[in-house]
Design a protein around this motif. Structure first.
Motif, PDB file in Angstrom:
ATOM      1  N   ALA A  19       0.814  -1.214   0.000  1.00  0.00           N
ATOM      2  CA  ALA A  19       0.000   0.000   0.000  1.00  0.00           C
ATOM      3  C   ALA A  19       0.851   1.270   0.000  1.00  0.00           C
ATOM      4  O   ALA A  19       0.335   2.358  -0.216  1.00  0.00           O
ATOM      5  CB  ALA A  19      -0.940   0.001   1.194  1.00  0.00           C
ATOM      6  N   ALA A  20       2.158   1.152   0.218  1.00  0.00           N
ATOM      7  CA  ALA A  20       3.025   2.328   0.285  1.00  0.00           C
ATOM      8  C   ALA A  20       3.022   3.098  -1.035  1.00  0.00           C
ATOM      9  O   ALA A  20       3.008   4.332  -1.034  1.00  0.00           O
ATOM     10  CB  ALA A  20       4.444   1.917   0.651  1.00  0.00           C
ATOM     11  N   TYR A  21       3.038   2.404  -2.147  1.00  0.00           N
ATOM     12  CA  TYR A  21       3.024   3.079  -3.448  1.00  0.00           C
ATOM     13  C   TYR A  21       1.711   3.818  -3.660  1.00  0.00           C
ATOM     14  O   TYR A  21       1.696   4.948  -4.140  1.00  0.00           O
ATOM     15  CB  TYR A  21       3.254   2.081  -4.584  1.00  0.00           C
ATOM     16  CG  TYR A  21       3.266   2.748  -5.947  1.00  0.00           C
ATOM     17  CD1 TYR A  21       4.342   3.523  -6.340  1.00  0.00           C
ATOM     18  CD2 TYR A  21       2.197   2.600  -6.821  1.00  0.00           C
ATOM     19  CE1 TYR A  21       4.358   4.148  -7.585  1.00  0.00           C
ATOM     20  CE2 TYR A  21       2.209   3.211  -8.067  1.00  0.00           C
ATOM     21  CZ  TYR A  21       3.292   3.985  -8.443  1.00  0.00           C
ATOM     22  OH  TYR A  21       3.307   4.609  -9.664  1.00  0.00           O
ATOM     23  N   ASP A  22       0.598   3.208  -3.272  1.00  0.00           N
ATOM     24  CA  ASP A  22      -0.702   3.870  -3.408  1.00  0.00           C
ATOM     25  C   ASP A  22      -0.757   5.142  -2.575  1.00  0.00           C
ATOM     26  O   ASP A  22      -1.284   6.161  -3.018  1.00  0.00           O
ATOM     27  CB  ASP A  22      -1.827   2.923  -2.998  1.00  0.00           C
ATOM     28  CG  ASP A  22      -1.915   1.708  -3.907  1.00  0.00           C
ATOM     29  OD1 ASP A  22      -1.487   1.814  -5.077  1.00  0.00           O
ATOM     30  OD2 ASP A  22      -2.408   0.666  -3.444  1.00  0.00           O
ATOM     31  N   ARG A  23      -0.201   5.088  -1.359  1.00  0.00           N
ATOM     32  CA  ARG A  23      -0.161   6.283  -0.511  1.00  0.00           C
ATOM     33  C   ARG A  23       0.737   7.352  -1.122  1.00  0.00           C
ATOM     34  O   ARG A  23       0.417   8.540  -1.087  1.00  0.00           O
ATOM     35  CB  ARG A  23       0.332   5.934   0.889  1.00  0.00           C
ATOM     36  CG  ARG A  23      -0.721   5.321   1.763  1.00  0.00           C
ATOM     37  CD  ARG A  23      -0.312   5.285   3.219  1.00  0.00           C
ATOM     38  NE  ARG A  23       0.949   4.603   3.445  1.00  0.00           N
ATOM     39  CZ  ARG A  23       1.086   3.295   3.625  1.00  0.00           C
ATOM     40  NH1 ARG A  23       0.019   2.525   3.602  1.00  0.00           N
ATOM     41  NH2 ARG A  23       2.265   2.768   3.835  1.00  0.00           N
ATOM     42  N   TYR A  24       1.861   6.940  -1.704  1.00  0.00           N
ATOM     43  CA  TYR A  24       2.777   7.878  -2.353  1.00  0.00           C
ATOM     44  C   TYR A  24       2.088   8.599  -3.515  1.00  0.00           C
ATOM     45  O   TYR A  24       2.171   9.818  -3.636  1.00  0.00           O
ATOM     46  CB  TYR A  24       4.027   7.135  -2.843  1.00  0.00           C
ATOM     47  CG  TYR A  24       4.771   7.849  -3.935  1.00  0.00           C
ATOM     48  CD1 TYR A  24       5.501   9.002  -3.667  1.00  0.00           C
ATOM     49  CD2 TYR A  24       4.736   7.387  -5.245  1.00  0.00           C
ATOM     50  CE1 TYR A  24       6.181   9.667  -4.681  1.00  0.00           C
ATOM     51  CE2 TYR A  24       5.401   8.035  -6.256  1.00  0.00           C
ATOM     52  CZ  TYR A  24       6.132   9.177  -5.971  1.00  0.00           C
ATOM     53  OH  TYR A  24       6.793   9.838  -6.970  1.00  0.00           O
ATOM     54  N   VAL A  25       1.399   7.859  -4.359  1.00  0.00           N
ATOM     55  CA  VAL A  25       0.711   8.451  -5.513  1.00  0.00           C
ATOM     56  C   VAL A  25      -0.376   9.414  -5.045  1.00  0.00           C
ATOM     57  O   VAL A  25      -0.498  10.531  -5.559  1.00  0.00           O
ATOM     58  CB  VAL A  25       0.130   7.359  -6.439  1.00  0.00           C
ATOM     59  CG1 VAL A  25      -0.771   7.961  -7.503  1.00  0.00           C
ATOM     60  CG2 VAL A  25       1.249   6.560  -7.081  1.00  0.00           C
TER      61      VAL A  25
END
Length: 65
Positions: A22-28
């Motif tokens: 989920a880290a990438y989704d939060r980054y985007v």
């Protein structure tokens, strides 16, 4: 049926959070919110930068290879 669906949704949430997916989704989401015109890294570039930062942190105390 709704209880099962709810339980599966919660399990999916915790697995994604625990694994770091989920880290990438939060980054985007963060990048789009703060600067909609900013260039967002690809998932591959994001994961590479994240791994490099984690391996370069002296507080981690180890390096695999």
């Amino acid at each position: 049926m709704t209880r099962l669906r709810h339980a599966l949704g919660r399990a999916r949430y915790f697995v994604r959070e625990f694994s770091g997916e989920a880290a990438y989704d939060r980054y985007v989401a963060h990048a789009r919110t703060h600067d909609p015109d900013a260039v967002v890294q690809s998932r591959r570039a994001f994961e590479r930068a994240r791994t490099d930062a984690r391996e370069g942190d002296p507080r981690e105390g180890f390096r695999c290879c």
